[in-house]
Scaffold this active site. Structure first.
Site, PDB file in Angstrom:
ATOM      1  N   HIS A 169      16.437 -10.863  53.466  1.00 17.09           N
ATOM      2  CA  HIS A 169      15.470 -10.240  52.547  1.00 17.09           C
ATOM      3  C   HIS A 169      16.326  -9.846  51.348  1.00 17.09           C
ATOM      4  O   HIS A 169      17.269  -9.049  51.492  1.00 17.09           O
ATOM      5  CB  HIS A 169      14.818  -9.028  53.227  1.00 17.09           C
ATOM      6  CG  HIS A 169      13.788  -8.308  52.397  1.00 17.09           C
ATOM      7  ND1 HIS A 169      12.519  -8.007  52.874  1.00 17.09           N
ATOM      8  CD2 HIS A 169      13.842  -7.794  51.142  1.00 17.09           C
ATOM      9  CE1 HIS A 169      11.832  -7.348  51.945  1.00 17.09           C
ATOM     10  NE2 HIS A 169      12.626  -7.202  50.877  1.00 17.09           N
ATOM     11  N   HIS A 205      18.489  -8.523  48.524  1.00 15.59           N
ATOM     12  CA  HIS A 205      18.964  -7.162  48.267  1.00 15.59           C
ATOM     13  C   HIS A 205      20.161  -7.193  47.331  1.00 15.59           C
ATOM     14  O   HIS A 205      20.986  -8.101  47.398  1.00 15.59           O
ATOM     15  CB  HIS A 205      19.322  -6.426  49.563  1.00 15.59           C
ATOM     16  CG  HIS A 205      20.205  -7.195  50.488  1.00 15.59           C
ATOM     17  ND1 HIS A 205      19.726  -8.206  51.293  1.00 15.59           N
ATOM     18  CD2 HIS A 205      21.531  -7.117  50.732  1.00 15.59           C
ATOM     19  CE1 HIS A 205      20.725  -8.711  52.001  1.00 15.59           C
ATOM     20  NE2 HIS A 205      21.841  -8.080  51.675  1.00 15.59           N
ATOM     21  N   ASP A 214      23.173   2.012  52.468  1.00 10.02           N
ATOM     22  CA  ASP A 214      23.583   1.018  53.461  1.00 10.02           C
ATOM     23  C   ASP A 214      24.058   1.741  54.727  1.00 10.02           C
ATOM     24  O   ASP A 214      24.749   2.760  54.657  1.00 10.02           O
ATOM     25  CB  ASP A 214      24.712   0.141  52.893  1.00 10.02           C
ATOM     26  CG  ASP A 214      24.919  -1.118  53.718  1.00 10.02           C
ATOM     27  OD1 ASP A 214      24.600  -2.201  53.220  1.00 10.02           O
ATOM     28  OD2 ASP A 214      25.396  -1.009  54.878  1.00 10.02           O
ATOM     29  N   ASN A 249      24.626 -11.284  47.888  1.00 12.26           N
ATOM     30  CA  ASN A 249      24.987 -12.386  48.771  1.00 12.26           C
ATOM     31  C   ASN A 249      23.748 -13.265  48.947  1.00 12.26           C
ATOM     32  O   ASN A 249      22.645 -12.735  49.164  1.00 12.26           O
ATOM     33  CB  ASN A 249      25.461 -11.847  50.122  1.00 12.26           C
ATOM     34  CG  ASN A 249      26.728 -11.016  49.990  1.00 12.26           C
ATOM     35  OD1 ASN A 249      27.588 -11.310  49.159  1.00 12.26           O
ATOM     36  ND2 ASN A 249      26.841  -9.971  50.784  1.00 12.26           N
ATOM     37  N   GLY A 265      27.253 -15.560  52.328  1.00  7.93           N
ATOM     38  CA  GLY A 265      27.585 -14.392  53.141  1.00  7.93           C
ATOM     39  C   GLY A 265      26.417 -13.462  53.407  1.00  7.93           C
ATOM     40  O   GLY A 265      26.608 -12.327  53.847  1.00  7.93           O
TER      41      GLY A 265
HETATM   42  P1  AMP Z   1      24.255  -8.897  53.485  1.00 17.26           P
HETATM   43  O1  AMP Z   1      25.464  -9.260  54.308  1.00 17.26           O
HETATM   44  O2  AMP Z   1      24.458  -9.101  52.017  1.00 17.26           O
HETATM   45  O3  AMP Z   1      23.004  -9.561  54.006  1.00 17.26           O
HETATM   46  O4  AMP Z   1      24.080  -7.342  53.634  1.00 17.26           O
HETATM   47  C1  AMP Z   1      23.247  -6.730  54.579  1.00 17.26           C
HETATM   48  C2  AMP Z   1      23.547  -5.260  54.537  1.00 17.26           C
HETATM   49  O5  AMP Z   1      22.504  -4.582  55.188  1.00 17.26           O
HETATM   50  C3  AMP Z   1      24.863  -4.867  55.235  1.00 17.26           C
HETATM   51  O6  AMP Z   1      25.702  -4.197  54.303  1.00 17.26           O
HETATM   52  C4  AMP Z   1      24.377  -3.946  56.356  1.00 17.26           C
HETATM   53  O7  AMP Z   1      25.257  -2.866  56.601  1.00 17.26           O
HETATM   54  C5  AMP Z   1      23.037  -3.472  55.832  1.00 17.26           C
HETATM   55  N1  AMP Z   1      22.076  -3.055  56.840  1.00 17.26           N
HETATM   56  C6  AMP Z   1      21.691  -3.731  57.944  1.00 17.26           C
HETATM   57  N2  AMP Z   1      20.763  -3.040  58.629  1.00 17.26           N
HETATM   58  C7  AMP Z   1      20.527  -1.897  57.924  1.00 17.26           C
HETATM   59  C8  AMP Z   1      19.672  -0.772  58.102  1.00 17.26           C
HETATM   60  N3  AMP Z   1      18.848  -0.674  59.149  1.00 17.26           N
HETATM   61  N4  AMP Z   1      19.707   0.220  57.175  1.00 17.26           N
HETATM   62  C9  AMP Z   1      20.538   0.140  56.119  1.00 17.26           C
HETATM   63  N5  AMP Z   1      21.353  -0.908  55.886  1.00 17.26           N
HETATM   64  C10 AMP Z   1      21.363  -1.907  56.777  1.00 17.26           C
HETATM   65 ZN    ZN Z   2      11.535  -8.880  54.477  1.00 13.65          ZN
END
Ligand code: AMP
Ligand code: ZN
Length: 119
Positions: free
Chosen positions: A100, A102, A33, A89, A95
């Protein structure tokens, strides 16, 4: 591989945006992350664009199972052998900021608890 040209994680899968990769196979990708919440914070995603855990189809069962089954190996690769917390989330109410699917894998290097949200 089906992807969404506007999706930041699809761009990571396609190599259009760099990431710090941990594990990759034909179906899933794990990377660090960009804004870690603890000293170990990985994200595990399907390579196929699935918007959220609320947007899965029955035919996604195999890739969803693979993500779960590979978490222990990804945990070892990032030094989370002692344990970790996984968070998914789901949609804005849950949240979710990146649409996409994850799994967050969060742990600590010193063996202290990541902190509790539930229980
Ligand atoms: P969520 O709030 O569950 O959608 O989490 C999205 C996560 O993606 C957050 O913890 C961000 O820090 C992470 N994130 C966003 N952009 C990137 C990126 N380019 N590379 C790695 N992590 C990312
Ligand atoms: Zn995607």
């Amino acid at each position: 591989m089906e992807n969404n040209s506007n999706c930041i994680f699809c761009k990571i899968v396609a190599g259009q945006i760099p990431s710090n990769k941990i594990y990759e196979d034909d179906d899933i990708l794990a990377f660090h992350d960009i804004s870690p919440l603890r000293d170990i914070h990985a994200l595990i995603i399907p390579k196929k664009h699935i918007a959220s855990l609320a947007d899965t189809e029955n035919s996604d069962a195999e890739v969803l199972g693979k993500m779960m089954a590979k978490i222990k190996d990804i945990g070892k690769l990032v030094g989370a052998d002692a344990g970790f917390r996984c968070i998914i989330n789901t949609k804005e109410v849950g949240g979710q900021e990146v649409p996409h699917l994850h799994i967050h894998l969060i742990s600590t290097k010193d063996g202290s608890c990541v902190g509790k949200m539930i229980g």
